[in-house]
Design a protein around this motif. Structure first.
Motif, PDB file in Angstrom:
ATOM      1  N   TYR A   1      -9.023  12.897  10.269  1.00 16.14           N
ATOM      2  CA  TYR A   1      -8.184  12.388  11.673  1.00 16.14           C
ATOM      3  C   TYR A   1      -7.900  13.781  11.969  1.00 16.14           C
TER       4      TYR A   1
ATOM      5  N   HIS B   1       0.620   8.848  15.064  1.00 16.20           N
ATOM      6  CA  HIS B   1       0.108   7.313  14.781  1.00 16.20           C
ATOM      7  C   HIS B   1       0.985   6.548  15.791  1.00 16.20           C
TER       8      HIS B   1
ATOM      9  N   HIS C   1      -3.856   5.812  17.490  1.00 14.20           N
ATOM     10  CA  HIS C   1      -3.259   6.945  17.999  1.00 14.20           C
ATOM     11  C   HIS C   1      -2.757   7.460  18.960  1.00 14.20           C
TER      12      HIS C   1
ATOM     13  N   HIS D   1      -6.837   0.430  14.746  1.00  9.50           N
ATOM     14  CA  HIS D   1      -7.813  -0.327  13.263  1.00  9.50           C
ATOM     15  C   HIS D   1      -6.386   0.324  12.119  1.00  9.50           C
TER      16      HIS D   1
ATOM     17  N   VAL E   1       0.182   5.580   1.195  1.00  5.98           N
ATOM     18  CA  VAL E   1      -0.616   6.501   1.999  1.00  5.98           C
ATOM     19  C   VAL E   1      -0.109   8.167   1.343  1.00  5.98           C
TER      20      VAL E   1
ATOM     21  N   TYR F   1       1.064  -1.009   0.077  1.00  5.12           N
ATOM     22  CA  TYR F   1      -0.106  -0.241   0.175  1.00  5.12           C
ATOM     23  C   TYR F   1       1.321   1.231   0.007  1.00  5.12           C
TER      24      TYR F   1
ATOM     25  N   TYR G   1       2.409   2.888  16.311  1.00  4.12           N
ATOM     26  CA  TYR G   1       2.192   1.589  16.011  1.00  4.12           C
ATOM     27  C   TYR G   1       3.004   0.105  17.006  1.00  4.12           C
TER      28      TYR G   1
ATOM     29  N   GLU H   1     -10.785   9.340  13.827  1.00  3.16           N
ATOM     30  CA  GLU H   1     -11.081   9.444  12.684  1.00  3.16           C
ATOM     31  C   GLU H   1     -12.227   8.832  11.725  1.00  3.16           C
TER      32      GLU H   1
ATOM     33  N   THR I   1      -2.531  -3.311   6.050  1.00  8.25           N
ATOM     34  CA  THR I   1      -1.820  -2.401   6.263  1.00  8.25           C
ATOM     35  C   THR I   1      -1.514  -2.759   8.400  1.00  8.25           C
ATOM     36  N   LYS I   2      -1.084  -2.366   8.196  1.00  9.93           N
ATOM     37  CA  LYS I   2      -0.022  -2.215   9.307  1.00  9.93           C
ATOM     38  C   LYS I   2      -1.304  -2.051  10.812  1.00  9.93           C
ATOM     39  N   GLY I   3      -1.532  -1.102  10.579  1.00  7.41           N
ATOM     40  CA  GLY I   3      -3.114  -1.207  11.682  1.00  7.41           C
ATOM     41  C   GLY I   3      -1.802  -0.149  12.736  1.00  7.41           C
ATOM     42  N   HIS I   4      -3.089   0.938  13.494  1.00  8.75           N
ATOM     43  CA  HIS I   4      -2.874   1.813  14.709  1.00  8.75           C
ATOM     44  C   HIS I   4      -2.839   1.768  15.200  1.00  8.75           C
TER      45      HIS I   4
ATOM     46  N   THR J   1      -6.829  -1.676   7.341  1.00  6.68           N
ATOM     47  CA  THR J   1      -7.314  -1.774   6.772  1.00  6.68           C
ATOM     48  C   THR J   1      -6.913  -3.153   5.915  1.00  6.68           C
TER      49      THR J   1
HETATM   50  C1  PAN Z   1      -4.895   6.123   7.352  1.00  9.15           C
HETATM   51  C2  PAN Z   1      -3.306   4.887   7.678  1.00  9.15           C
HETATM   52  C3  PAN Z   1      -3.573   4.014   6.609  1.00  9.15           C
HETATM   53  C4  PAN Z   1      -2.656   3.626   6.519  1.00  9.15           C
HETATM   54  O1  PAN Z   1      -4.785   6.985   6.561  1.00  9.15           O
HETATM   55  O2  PAN Z   1      -2.043   5.725   8.075  1.00  9.15           O
HETATM   56  O3  PAN Z   1      -4.389   3.172   6.570  1.00  9.15           O
HETATM   57  O4  PAN Z   1      -2.478   2.631   7.811  1.00  9.15           O
HETATM   58  P1  PAN Z   1      -0.873   2.727   8.410  1.00  9.15           P
HETATM   59  O5  PAN Z   1      -1.113   3.950   8.772  1.00  9.15           O
HETATM   60  O6  PAN Z   1      -1.582   1.744   9.376  1.00  9.15           O
HETATM   61  O7  PAN Z   1       0.488   1.791   7.793  1.00  9.15           O
HETATM   62  C5  PAN Z   1      -5.039   6.642   8.601  1.00  9.15           C
HETATM   63  O8  PAN Z   1      -5.579   6.169   9.647  1.00  9.15           O
HETATM   64  N1  PAN Z   1      -4.541   7.574   9.634  1.00  9.15           N
HETATM   65  O9  PAN Z   1      -4.569   8.027  11.344  1.00  9.15           O
END
Ligand code: PAN
Ligand code: ZN
Length: 187
Positions: free
Chosen positions: A154, A160, A91, A138, A55, A53, A162, A98, A86-89, A140
Motif C-alpha cells: 500500500y 489505518h 485507509h 477491508h 502482522v 493474527y 480503525y 492496496e 482481522t479488525k478491518g479498516h 480478512t
Molecule cells: C494489512 C492489515 C492486516 C491486519 O496489512 O493491516 O491484514 O488487519 P488490520 O490492520 O485490520 O488489523 C492492511 O490492510 N494494511 O493496510
C-alpha cells in the motif's frame, strides 16, 4: 538511490516471519467487539486468550511515491460460527488502494464501499491476488484449517483508520453454514 537503504527482506510464508519490521500481535481480546456472538467470545476467554493474527510491516520510506508492505498470518479458528478475522479498516488517506497477495491457506476478504455501503466477498488464499480500491473498508477471514498468510502492499501515506468500524462494524459477516462459508447480514 540511497546505497544505505536495505531493499531486500526475507519472509517465511509458513510462520509469517518477515525481516525488517516490527510484529503486531492481535488476540481475541483485541478483536472481540468484531464478533457477533459475544457469548461465544466470553466462553473462549474464560480459559484462554488465543492469538488470532500477527502482522509485520516494512516501511522502507515515507516520501511521496514510497510503498509500505506487510505480511499477515491469520490463524484458523471460529468464534461461534464466525471465522477468525482481522479488525478491518479504512485507509486514513481514503483514496489509497492496496494489493493483497495470498501465499498460503484459504480465506476471503470482505470489502465494503464507504459511499454506497455495498459489500463484496473476494477469495484470498494461495494463488489469489486481490485489489482493494480506495474508499473501501477491508477485512480478512480464514475459512480453512491452516494459517492464511498474505502480503498487503500500500502507499506509504495510506494510514489505518480503525475508528469508524470499531463503532459500527462491517454490515456483513462470514459464517460457517454446514461447512460452507456464507455471507450474512450482521444483526
Ligand atoms: C494489512 C492489515 C492486516 C491486519 O496489512 O493491516 O491484514 O488487519 P488490520 O490492520 O485490520 O488489523 C492492511 O490492510 N494494511 O493496510
Ligand atoms: Zn489496508
Amino acid at each position: 538511490m540511497n546505497p544505505e537503504k536495505i531493499l531486500t527482506q526475507h519472509y517465511n510464508p509458513e510462520t509469517g516471519d518477515l525481516t525488517g519490521g516490527a510484529k503486531v500481535v492481535r488476540t481475541l481480546k483485541d478483536v472481540r467487539s468484531s464478533f457477533q456472538d459475544q457469548v461465544a467470545v466470553d466462553r473462549i476467554l474464560e480459559h484462554e486468550n488465543p492469538v488470532l493474527y500477527e502482522v509485520v510491516a516494512v516501511e522502507p520510506g515515507d516520501t511521496p511515491g514510497d510503498l509500505h508492505y506487510g505480511l499477515g498470518i491469520l490463524y484458523p479458528g471460529m468464534v461461534g460460527n464466525e471465522y477468525y478475522l482481522t479488525k478491518g479498516h479504512y485507509h486514513e488517506t481514503r483514496e489509497a488502494a492496496e494489493v493483497y497477495i495470498g501465499l498460503t491457506g484459504e480465506g476471503a476478504m470482505l470489502l465494503e464501499d464507504e459511499e454506497t455501503g455495498e459489500s463484496r466477498l473476494e477469495s484470498l488464499g494461495a494463488g489469489n491476488v486481490v485489489y482493494v480500491p480506495g474508499h473501501t473498508a477491508h477485512r480478512t477471514m480464514n475459512t480453512g484449517n491452516t494459517p492464511l498468510t498474505y502480503f498487503g502492499i500500500y502507499p506509504s501515506n495510506a494510514g489505518h483508520d480503525y475508528g469508524a468500524l470499531a463503532e459500527r462494524n462491517f454490515r456483513k459477516m462470514l459464517i460457517d453454514e454446514d461447512g460452507t462459508p456464507t455471507l450474512m447480514d450482521r444483526a
